[in-house]
Enzyme design. Structure first.
Site, PDB file in Angstrom:
ATOM      1  N   GLU A  94      10.780   2.533   0.534  1.00 35.64           N
ATOM      2  CA  GLU A  94      10.099   3.801   0.274  1.00 35.64           C
ATOM      3  C   GLU A  94      10.992   4.837  -0.399  1.00 35.64           C
ATOM      4  OE1 GLU A  94       7.133   3.945   0.193  1.00 35.64           O
ATOM      5  OE2 GLU A  94       6.398   2.413   1.571  1.00 35.64           O
TER       6      GLU A  94
ATOM      7  N   HIS B 280       7.797  -0.614  -6.204  1.00 35.90           N
ATOM      8  CA  HIS B 280       7.743  -1.473  -5.024  1.00 35.90           C
ATOM      9  C   HIS B 280       7.625  -2.949  -5.371  1.00 35.90           C
ATOM     10  CE1 HIS B 280       7.756   1.094  -1.578  1.00 35.90           C
ATOM     11  NE2 HIS B 280       6.685   1.775  -1.910  1.00 35.90           N
TER      12      HIS B 280
ATOM     13  N   GLU C 193      -0.440  -2.050   6.063  1.00 40.37           N
ATOM     14  CA  GLU C 193       0.863  -1.524   6.465  1.00 40.37           C
ATOM     15  C   GLU C 193       0.753  -0.569   7.652  1.00 40.37           C
ATOM     16  OE1 GLU C 193       4.798  -0.310   4.005  1.00 40.37           O
ATOM     17  OE2 GLU C 193       3.047   0.913   3.590  1.00 40.37           O
TER      18      GLU C 193
ATOM     19  N   GLY D 250      -1.903   7.414   0.035  1.00 41.17           N
ATOM     20  CA  GLY D 250      -2.023   7.681  -1.391  1.00 41.17           C
ATOM     21  C   GLY D 250      -2.207   6.387  -2.152  1.00 41.17           C
ATOM     22  N   ALA D 251      -1.451   5.351  -1.734  1.00 39.55           N
ATOM     23  CA  ALA D 251      -1.544   4.047  -2.394  1.00 39.55           C
ATOM     24  C   ALA D 251      -0.766   3.035  -1.574  1.00 39.55           C
ATOM     25  CB  ALA D 251      -0.991   4.120  -3.823  1.00 39.55           C
TER      26      ALA D 251
ATOM     27  N   HIS E  19       5.544   4.906  -8.506  1.00 39.00           N
ATOM     28  CA  HIS E  19       6.099   4.648  -7.174  1.00 39.00           C
ATOM     29  C   HIS E  19       5.683   3.253  -6.704  1.00 39.00           C
ATOM     30  CE1 HIS E  19       6.795   6.008  -2.808  1.00 39.00           C
ATOM     31  NE2 HIS E  19       6.101   4.889  -2.684  1.00 39.00           N
ATOM     32  N   GLU E  20       4.390   2.971  -6.788  1.00 39.51           N
ATOM     33  CA  GLU E  20       3.913   1.655  -6.333  1.00 39.51           C
ATOM     34  C   GLU E  20       4.451   0.529  -7.205  1.00 39.51           C
ATOM     35  OE1 GLU E  20       2.545   1.679  -3.480  1.00 39.51           O
ATOM     36  OE2 GLU E  20       2.433   3.866  -3.514  1.00 39.51           O
TER      37      GLU E  20
ATOM     38  N   GLU F  28       1.398  -0.894  -2.100  1.00 39.23           N
ATOM     39  CA  GLU F  28       2.036  -1.710  -3.119  1.00 39.23           C
ATOM     40  C   GLU F  28       1.741  -3.192  -3.016  1.00 39.23           C
ATOM     41  OE1 GLU F  28       5.183  -1.280   0.266  1.00 39.23           O
ATOM     42  OE2 GLU F  28       3.652  -0.031  -0.660  1.00 39.23           O
ATOM     43  N   ASN F  29       0.577  -3.614  -2.610  1.00 38.99           N
ATOM     44  CA  ASN F  29       0.265  -5.039  -2.548  1.00 38.99           C
ATOM     45  C   ASN F  29       0.577  -5.686  -3.906  1.00 38.99           C
ATOM     46  OD1 ASN F  29      -1.129  -4.333  -0.028  1.00 38.99           O
ATOM     47  ND2 ASN F  29      -2.747  -3.595  -1.387  1.00 38.99           N
TER      48      ASN F  29
END
Length: 829
Positions: A322, A303, A127, A265-266, A299-300, A268-269
């Site tokens: 986001e 997504h 990303e 932080g991470a 959060h992820e 979202e794949n």
């Protein structure tokens, strides 16, 4: 403009003329363990329909060996970023054979050598636009397609992608893994992870759906991986989203991989979420750290629907994923996990990020105008995440929770596996709520800045006064002392305001708190009487969210120059030692240290550095043994000791074992490195000391910390070496570059580093053109001079009006931070 910097207009034109049907990506990663080999073989087969005779594929790599179009070899010009395709038919199959480069910057396919087990670990991070560093593709979010990945890797490695493996062929020292085809997804959320990762498996079930779960990390971190806790939060999140979204989890499996040297932080794949391994705690961690990790996991997970299932057309609508994920992360944490106070951390920590970003001259609407990829890269910021989430919280209060979630469910059903814009979401929410949301969107999503809310007395009545008026639905909390002396909520008024002044009927109490419950996005000022109440009794506020809003109001007033920073510091010194919420405590200690370094005049700064260090030291020893508060104060002590040498001998005695540590405090490797860096920055640790500590902790984290501590030493030659290394050593990884910059800046030794100010400005344009945007951003921000005037940066901005817009944005933002420091400092009497 470099052809690597794709624009919105040209990608829109490409999407109008090309429809992608499928990708097959074959990667040969068998060269990865040999770190003398810079590249890997990558072959892309892409099938697409075209209505124009030519287009281009994006690829950033070492070379393109061959291109075939519909079975015929062609001469396809390659300029280092784009492969030009000509003579296209209505339907096409293009095969690109190329060589990609392993990354050390966290962009593309990152390669890491673990010093503990000497094993190689790979992972991808794309990303917004780095899939093209691994395979040739149409690099834009609105050209979705199914992907089939085929990976050749060393035998014995874990190889993970978005989907489960369909076949695995073992061939002596190698394996060929072909993964099942994905559902249609964007290039930036495809993923490959490969290496001897440690893996823990589990599953989650709901009705007739079973989702395999995996948690992975490097082998040398396996002893620290609390997989059971991570899996518990994962299951709680999947339950929450199943209940509220009512759209079955669509991606088959759910792997979560903690990876080294991560820029985010991470990410979202779908089916293969990657996290920074900072979330694998090597030592003691506070409740705030565990809550923060749970929030990121959720959060992820949000997504998987907001962003992966339904994706924005272009990066203008980045908020469509986001902002929703940030909001849902806090909501799911508060309602589905043990972290029921998640909104406290959100109000104090995440919104502080938004408030700061939204006051910069480069602020932008939540729905931003993103003309190209460089602009997109910089818009992963506090506005897109935290302000957007705050505004969504206000939207839920405005339309009602049931209407909000029903609108989201309709949005998923209508646009599954497709791309959307703001209008698509508003259409569904308007239908379910019965409200016309165009005016609301204009006020909140398409404007910049924030309101500041103040309560003013006009005779016997009160008015809520707001700057930059917007529609707000908010609470006004009236707090008074009960029989035990606690400050408790006695009444709350629900108020809708739109104009600059709104009359309210209330009886003044010792504390009147605007935006009680934190329903809206606005800075809040405490009235004079309320300020005096909290200066005397902040610790008596029972409700942690109300207490957090008070801490936030005090800090915002300090940043804006309306509250003398010394008054904030007195509040912090008096009440932080008894603050039980570790998220609020961490913010208070961090803000206090920042205020001392940035907002005080020189004489006050020197005095307060010593006084704050003594506060941290004394509270460390008085804290409850083994508590999160004790750990926060230990870290605050290390931070304060980096700037003041008065406790150097005592810290040295702790590290050497001459003095026992406070009861319950574990001097784990990370804490020890913080303390050693403090000693190094003040001249009380030499290379031999730091080398000895590295022998104790010869890990990836230890080597990074060792590099930072070495660069922190207050020596002109050391600073010269650090400066030269940061600017010219392209072999430094992203983490090692941060460590070098951090060490260079440690101790705030302007007497040692001011000589590099002019070199900084002279180097800016060259750095931007020669380094990746991620590395260039770290250099531009990390090395910006903390001068006593804006003259030098103003001169550069005037002389470089034609510099790339993204570079100018970073410099303008740093200039504004400096100007704020000087402005607040000048107001301190």
């Amino acid at each position: 403009m470099s052809t690597a910097n794709l624009t919105r207009d040209e990608t829109a034109a490409r999407a109008a003329s090309v429809t992608v049907r499928s990708y097959r990506v074959e990667l040969d990663l068998t060269s990865a363990p040999d770190h003398s080999q810079p590249g890997f073989s990558t072959t892309t087969t892409v099938e697409f329909d075209a209505s124009a005779p030519s287009t281009w594929l994006d690829f950033l790599g070492a070379s393109v060996e061959s291109v075939t179009v519909n079975g015929e070899p062609v001469d396809a010009p390659y300029d280092g970023a784009r492969i030009t395709l000509r003579g296209l038919a209505a339907s096409n199959t293009v095969v690109v054979r190329a060589t990609g480069l392993y990354s050390r910057s966290g962009e593309g396919l990152h390669r890491f050598l673990d010093p503990v087990d000497e094993q190689t670990y790979l992972y991808t991070q794309y990303e917004p636009s780095d899939a093209r560093r691994v395979f040739a593709c149409f690099e834009q979010p609105n050209m979705k397609a199914p992907f089939t990945f085929v990976v050749t890797a060393p035998a014995g490695w874990e190889v993970v992608s978005n989907q489960s493996a369909a076949t695995r062929d073992e061939q002596d020292d190698r394996q060929v893994v072909e993964f099942a085809a994905t559902l249609p997804i964007s290039t930036y959320i495809t993923a490959i992870v490969a290496g001897p990762y440690h893996r823990v498996d589990s599953a989650w079930s709901r009705d007739d759906l079973t989702v395999p779960l995996g948690v992975l990390c490097r082998g040398s971190l396996a002893q620290y991986l609390d997989a059971d806790t991570i899996l518990q939060v994962t299951r709680q999140g999947l339950d929450f989203f199943a209940d509220n979204f009512q759209f079955p989890y669509p991606w088959g499996k759910y792997d979560q991989v903690f990876v080294p040297e991560y820029n985010l932080g991470a990410m979202e794949n779908p089916g293969c979420v990657t996290f920074t391994e900072a979330y694998v705690f090597r030592g003691a961690a506070t409740d705030a750290q565990y809550e923060g990790r749970a929030n990121t996991i959720l959060h992820e997970m949000a997504h998987m629907w907001f962003g992966d299932l339904v994706t924005m057309q272009w990066w203008d609508d980045l908020w469509l994923k986001e902002s929703f994920a940030d909001y849902m992360g806090a909501l799911a944490s508060a309602e589905a996990t043990e972290w029921t106070d998640a909104w406290v951390a959100f109000a104090n920590r995440r919104k502080a990020w938004a408030y700061s970003q939204d006051q910069l001259p480069t602020t932008h609407p939540i729905v931003a105008d993103i003309v190209d990829l460089e602009a997109a890269k910089l818009n992963f910021d506090g506005i897109t995440y935290a302000k957007g989430a705050s505004v969504l919280k206000q939207l839920v209060a405005y339309v009602g929770r049931d209407a909000f979630f029903e609108g989201a469910r309709r949005y998923f059903r209508e646009h599954a596996y497709g791309n959307t814009t703001l209008a698509d979401l508003l259409s569904e929410l308007s239908a379910t709520s019965g409200r016309d949301l165009d005016a609301w969107a204009q006020a909140w999503l398409q404007t910049t800045g924030m309101s500041t809310l103040t309560l003013e007395r006009r005779g016997k009545r009160f008015e809520v006064v707001q700057t930059d008026p917007r529609p707000h639905t908010l609470g006004i909390g009236l707090y008074d002392f009960d029989e035990s002396g606690s400050l408790v909520l006695t009444d709350r008024l629900s108020v809708d305001i739109t104009g600059r002044r709104t009359p309210v009927e209330l009886t003044e109490t010792p504390l009147v708190l605007l935006n009680d419950g934190d329903l809206t996005y606005a800075k809040v000022r405490l009235g004079g009487f309320s300020v005096r109440t909290v200066e005397a009794s902040l610790d008596r506020i029972v409700d942690p969210l109300a207490r957090g809003l008070v801490w936030s109001a005090l800090w915002n007033a300090t940043r804006d120059g309306e509250l003398d920073p010394r008054r904030y510091l007195e509040v912090a010194r008096r009440f932080a030692p008894t603050e039980p919420n570790t998220a609020l405590l961490t913010a208070a200690t961090t803000n206090a240290a920042f205020a001392i370094g940035h907002y005080l005049r020189n004489g006050d700064r020197d005095r307060w550095r010593g006084e704050w260090l003594e506060t941290c030291w004394a509270t460390l020893w008085a804290a409850e043994p083994g508590s999160g508060s004790q750990l926060v104060w230990a870290r605050a002590t290390a931070s304060a000791a980096t700037l003041d040498e008065r406790r150097a001998a005592d810290i040295r005695a702790l590290l050497d074992g001459a003095t026992p540590a406070p009861d319950g405090l574990s001097l784990d490797p990370d804490l020890r490195w913080l303390l050693w860096t403090a000693l190094a920055a003040t001249g009380y640790a030499d290379p031999a000391d730091l080398d000895a500590e590295l022998t104790r902790d010869d890990t990836a984290s230890g080597r990074t910390a060792h590099l930072r501590a070495l660069a922190a030493r207050p020596d002109t030659e050391v600073k010269a070496q650090a400066w030269e290394s940061a600017l010219t050593d392209t072999s430094l990884t992203n983490d090692h570059l941060d460590a070098t910059i951090g060490g260079f800046r440690a101790g705030d030794r302007r007497d040692l580093i001011a000589r590099y100010d002019s070199s900084y400005f002279a180097a800016l344009t060259g750095l931007w053109s020669q380094r990746s945007i991620e590395i260039a951003r770290r250099l531009v921000v990390g090395l910006f001079p903390a001068k006593d005037s804006t003259e030098a940066v103003d001169k550069w901005l005037t002389a470089n009006e034609d510099a790339p817009a993204a570079l100018r944005r970073l410099v303008v933002e740093q200039r504004d931070h400096l100007a704020r420091d000087l402005r607040v400092r000048s107001r301190a009497k």
